[in-house]
Structures are given as C-alpha cells and as structure tokens.
Design a protein around this motif. Structure first.
Motif, PDB file in Angstrom:
ATOM      1  N   GLY A  46       0.640  -1.386  -0.134  1.00 36.91           N
ATOM      2  CA  GLY A  46       0.000  -0.036  -0.257  1.00 36.91           C
ATOM      3  C   GLY A  46       1.124   1.213  -0.074  1.00 36.91           C
ATOM      4  O   GLY A  46       0.356   2.305   0.012  1.00 36.91           O
ATOM      5  N   LYS A  92       4.339   5.297  11.146  1.00 38.47           N
ATOM      6  CA  LYS A  92       4.857   4.407  12.208  1.00 38.47           C
ATOM      7  C   LYS A  92       4.831   5.636  13.506  1.00 38.47           C
ATOM      8  O   LYS A  92       3.572   5.158  14.386  1.00 38.47           O
ATOM      9  CB  LYS A  92       6.191   3.520  12.497  1.00 38.47           C
ATOM     10  CG  LYS A  92       6.191   2.741  11.259  1.00 38.47           C
ATOM     11  CD  LYS A  92       6.751   1.955  11.725  1.00 38.47           C
ATOM     12  CE  LYS A  92       7.066  -0.057  10.533  1.00 38.47           C
ATOM     13  NZ  LYS A  92       8.012  -0.078  11.384  1.00 38.47           N
ATOM     14  N   GLU A 118      -9.255   7.490   0.905  1.00 41.98           N
ATOM     15  CA  GLU A 118      -8.465   5.895   0.905  1.00 41.98           C
ATOM     16  C   GLU A 118      -6.902   6.201   0.842  1.00 41.98           C
ATOM     17  O   GLU A 118      -6.006   5.261   1.376  1.00 41.98           O
ATOM     18  CB  GLU A 118      -8.962   6.012  -0.688  1.00 41.98           C
ATOM     19  CG  GLU A 118     -10.695   4.832  -0.501  1.00 41.98           C
ATOM     20  CD  GLU A 118     -10.163   4.307   0.236  1.00 41.98           C
ATOM     21  OE1 GLU A 118      -9.795   2.567   0.841  1.00 41.98           O
ATOM     22  OE2 GLU A 118     -11.468   4.624   1.072  1.00 41.98           O
ATOM     23  N   LYS A 174      -5.586   6.485   4.443  1.00 47.60           N
ATOM     24  CA  LYS A 174      -5.466   5.913   4.782  1.00 47.60           C
ATOM     25  C   LYS A 174      -4.780   5.068   4.714  1.00 47.60           C
ATOM     26  O   LYS A 174      -3.935   3.875   5.450  1.00 47.60           O
ATOM     27  CB  LYS A 174      -6.732   4.630   4.273  1.00 47.60           C
ATOM     28  CG  LYS A 174      -8.205   5.444   5.089  1.00 47.60           C
ATOM     29  CD  LYS A 174      -9.702   4.160   4.607  1.00 47.60           C
ATOM     30  CE  LYS A 174     -10.804   5.306   5.018  1.00 47.60           C
ATOM     31  NZ  LYS A 174     -11.807   4.673   5.075  1.00 47.60           N
ATOM     32  N   ARG A 175      -3.776   4.751   3.910  1.00 51.10           N
ATOM     33  CA  ARG A 175      -2.613   4.104   3.203  1.00 51.10           C
ATOM     34  C   ARG A 175      -1.167   5.374   4.470  1.00 51.10           C
ATOM     35  O   ARG A 175      -0.104   4.083   4.416  1.00 51.10           O
ATOM     36  CB  ARG A 175      -2.487   4.560   1.417  1.00 51.10           C
ATOM     37  CG  ARG A 175      -3.016   4.097   1.045  1.00 51.10           C
ATOM     38  CD  ARG A 175      -3.166   4.213  -0.583  1.00 51.10           C
ATOM     39  NE  ARG A 175      -1.901   4.324  -1.138  1.00 51.10           N
ATOM     40  CZ  ARG A 175      -1.211   4.800  -2.067  1.00 51.10           C
ATOM     41  NH1 ARG A 175      -1.545   5.330  -3.285  1.00 51.10           N
ATOM     42  NH2 ARG A 175       0.040   4.032  -2.802  1.00 51.10           N
ATOM     43  N   THR A 176      -1.132   6.254   4.395  1.00 56.09           N
ATOM     44  CA  THR A 176      -0.272   7.218   5.318  1.00 56.09           C
ATOM     45  C   THR A 176      -0.868   6.131   6.969  1.00 56.09           C
ATOM     46  O   THR A 176       0.640   6.558   7.488  1.00 56.09           O
ATOM     47  CB  THR A 176       0.181   8.664   5.152  1.00 56.09           C
ATOM     48  OG1 THR A 176       0.096   8.314   3.956  1.00 56.09           O
ATOM     49  CG2 THR A 176       0.345   8.798   5.945  1.00 56.09           C
ATOM     50  N   LYS A 211      -1.993   3.882   8.117  1.00 55.82           N
ATOM     51  CA  LYS A 211      -2.521   2.450   8.106  1.00 55.82           C
ATOM     52  C   LYS A 211      -0.911   1.993   9.326  1.00 55.82           C
ATOM     53  O   LYS A 211      -1.408   1.120   9.684  1.00 55.82           O
ATOM     54  CB  LYS A 211      -1.927   1.453   7.100  1.00 55.82           C
ATOM     55  CG  LYS A 211      -2.500  -0.042   6.838  1.00 55.82           C
ATOM     56  CD  LYS A 211      -2.100  -0.756   5.737  1.00 55.82           C
ATOM     57  CE  LYS A 211      -1.618  -2.080   5.650  1.00 55.82           C
ATOM     58  NZ  LYS A 211      -1.732  -3.269   4.860  1.00 55.82           N
ATOM     59  N   ALA A 212       0.155   2.338   9.587  1.00 57.48           N
ATOM     60  CA  ALA A 212       1.320   1.500  10.151  1.00 57.48           C
ATOM     61  C   ALA A 212       0.773   1.892  11.673  1.00 57.48           C
ATOM     62  O   ALA A 212       1.224   0.952  12.249  1.00 57.48           O
ATOM     63  CB  ALA A 212       2.555   2.581   9.698  1.00 57.48           C
ATOM     64  N   GLY A 263      -2.187   2.764  12.265  1.00 59.69           N
ATOM     65  CA  GLY A 263      -3.514   2.617  13.177  1.00 59.69           C
ATOM     66  C   GLY A 263      -4.572   3.157  13.298  1.00 59.69           C
ATOM     67  O   GLY A 263      -5.564   3.346  14.276  1.00 59.69           O
ATOM     68  N   ALA A 319      -9.653   4.731  13.701  1.00 54.62           N
ATOM     69  CA  ALA A 319      -8.968   4.120  12.314  1.00 54.62           C
ATOM     70  C   ALA A 319     -10.211   4.934  11.648  1.00 54.62           C
ATOM     71  O   ALA A 319      -9.419   5.444  10.336  1.00 54.62           O
ATOM     72  CB  ALA A 319      -8.644   2.710  12.287  1.00 54.62           C
TER      73      ALA A 319
END
Length: 352
Positions: free
Chosen positions: A44, A168, A257, A260-262, A264-265, A267, A339
């Motif tokens: 992703g 992160k 969308e 959300k890719r950014t 994701k790590a 949460g 999230a």
C-alpha cells in the motif's frame, strides 16, 4: 447520478489489479535478499524502496492518464509534462525521498516531432525547476495499438535510512495540513471528459466556461509539491527542518483512501473538517454531471493535492516554509485514535 465507473473506470477492480501485481512483484524480492538492492516490503505504499547500504533507492511509475486526450484535442502539449512529473515525484516524496532522475516512455500511433518537442520541452522545464535530470527515455511508434499518445514515467529517488517517512510515529492529536491543488491534477479525467462530452457535446473543450474554454481550465497543469516539501525534509545529505510524520499524495481513490494508506502503520484515523474547497470548475462539473459528493471525493482531490502530518508545535513552520516554496497550505484537521477517516465536504456534508 454519474459515477467514475460510468466513464469506464472501475476503482475497485484497479485496486484488486494492483494487489495482484504487487504479489508477483514481492515474489522477486527474495532473489536479492542479502545483496545490494534488497527490496523493502511496503504494502500500500506510494513507492518501492531498495536497500543500498547507507540509503534507500526509491522507485515508482505513473502516467498522465487520459488528460493526454485533452491535450491532443487542443493541440496543446507544453504543460502536460508538469502533470507527468507530479504523478511520480509527489508519490516518491511520501517516503521522504529526493527524486534525482526521471525517465519516460511515450507510445504513439505515429511520430509527430512537433508534439514530441513540445512535450519534452515542458517536462524538461518542470524537471529543471525540481532539480531533476532526465537520463533517457523511449519513444515507441505503435500504430494500431494506441489512438492517443500514452506517456508514462519512472522516477528514481534517494533517502537516507534515518530519514524515511513510514507513518509509524503518527499519533492522536497530530495535525493534518492540506496543500492546495489547482483543478484536477491528472486524475479522474475519464469522468471529466464523459460529463463534458455528454453535456457540452463532442467539442466540449472549445465550449466557454466563465470567460475561457472548458479545455483550457481542465488542462491546468498539476502543482508539483516535491521541491517545496524538500525545504522541510532537506535534500539528500541535508538536515531535516521539521519532523514530518506522514505524507499522503491525493490521487486516484481520493482523499480518505490515500490518507488511510499513510495512517495504516500507526492504526490511527483523522477528522478533516477544514479542507480546501475544490476549484469552481469542479463544482460546476459536479452539478452538470449530477455527481454525488461522495463520488466526487473518491474520484478527484477536490482542491487538496497533498496531506502532511506533523506535531502541533510544527504547524506554523510547515505552513510558512511551504508558502516560501510557492505552495498554499492550511490546517485541515487532526489525527484521531479511531482508525476511521472522516471528511467534511465543501457543501458541509460529512463523509465517513
């Protein structure tokens, strides 16, 4: 209601195709394990990374899409190089990388040297502004295989291992800053062309919109954020001015969308209640095509080409430095523990 799918583009099928392609890409990673150029798995992500020892080599590909059809119809090719460059370098910089080179492939049904001269002159101009070289490329004459020119590029960047942006460390309370876009960059043009052809006729690009033509306003070149962001991130070997925790390039799939890719790590999620409004041409397009607000925010960037996530203490520095780099930016919202990504649209509706 008109949807992106009505124009022939199926976002869900495209996402599935990307997952299939990346599965096969990952099958090659083990072949370089323990060697220079070992691959980093990034499901992703906006670009791929190869381990070069002290730094990562960052590569990614994209193209101008069907915006090229508009350039061809208008016989205007001098600005679409900005769109091509924006699509690749503004993906690469989401990792923190400085792009150093761009190669390109142009597929044409016949060779038109005047068109090629204009295309590459524009790309060269954009690259010089971003301090990027064009080491080579390919022009393929493929009669019968394409009708309009198909222009794609590969960017190569570098980022020190200690400067990779992986998202992160994004945390609740961090601030999301939006970077203002122009009209539609180089995404969602299949839907743009369908709506305008259906409502304005086959020569829609010559029809007048608020004192200029629809074609001229829709051909507005993409803003390139790469150089301005490097004022904060530092070019290779330079110190970073601000700890940017995450960057999302808003392209196909829209604001939520891509963010959300950014996220994701980490949460995390976000509430975006102060985004830039879309250009008036997009607002009028939505009305002409009877496009739902939700569909519009999934198809176009709606005035927000990039989202940058920073600590609240760094907001003023980021906005000021971006302004000095020619980019208009504003606080768009905040990071949440939940999230979900909640977007407040320009008409006040809330999209979740």
């Amino acid at each position: 209601m008109t949807s992106y799918k009505d124009s022939g583009v199926d976002i869900e099928a495209g996402n599935d195709a990307s997952r299939i392609a990346y599965t096969h890409a990952k099958s090659t990673f083990a072949s370089r394990s323990g060697k220079i150029g070992a691959a980093v798995t990034e499901d992703g992500g906006f670009a791929g990374m190869l381990d070069m020892g002290d730094f990562f080599l960052v590569q990614n590909d994209d193209g101008t899409g069907s915006k090229m059809d508009l350039a061809l119809a208008m016989n205007t090719f001098d600005t679409i190089g900005y769109d091509l460059l924006a699509m690749v370098v503004d993906d690469a910089i989401c990792t923190g990388a400085e792009v150093i080179s761009v190669s390109n492939t142009l597929d044409v049904s016949f060779v038109d040297n005047q068109m090629i001269d204009s295309l590459l002159e524009g790309l060269a101009k954009a690259c010089i502004e971003q301090q990027i070289v064009i080491p080579g490329g390919e022009i393929a004459e493929v009669p019968g295989a394409v009708n309009s020119p198909v222009w794609n590029a590969t960017s190569v960047g570098i980022v020190a291992k200690g400067k990779v942006i992986d998202g992160k460390n994004i945390a609740e309370g961090d601030v999301v800053i939006a970077l203002q876009s122009g009209v539609a960059r180089s995404n969602g043009f299949s839907l743009i062309r369908k709506i305008l052809k259906d409502t304005q006729g086959p020569n829609w690009f010559n029809e007048v919109w608020r004192g200029q033509t629809w074609g001229k306003i829709m051909l507005t070149p993409s803003v390139i954020y790469h150089g301005a962001l490097l004022r904060l991130l530092g070019r290779h070997g330079e110190e970073r001015k601000v700890n940017i925790k995450g960057i999302a390039h808003v392209t196909g799939g829209g604001i939520a969308e891509n963010l959300k890719r950014t996220l994701k790590a980490s949460g995390t999620g976000a509430i975006l209640d102060n985004l830039f409004a879309p250009h008036d041409a997009l607002k009028d397009l939505i009305e002409l095509g009877n496009v739902s607000i939700n569909e519009a925010y999934k198809t176009w960037n709606m005035g927000n080409g990039m989202l940058v996530i920073v600590d609240a203490a760094d907001v003023d520095t980021v906005i000021t430095e971006l302004k000095n780099g020619g980019i208009t930016a504003q606080v768009a919202g905040n990071i949440t523990r939940n999230a979900d990504v909640q977007v407040t649209a320009f008409d006040g509706s809330v999209l979740a």
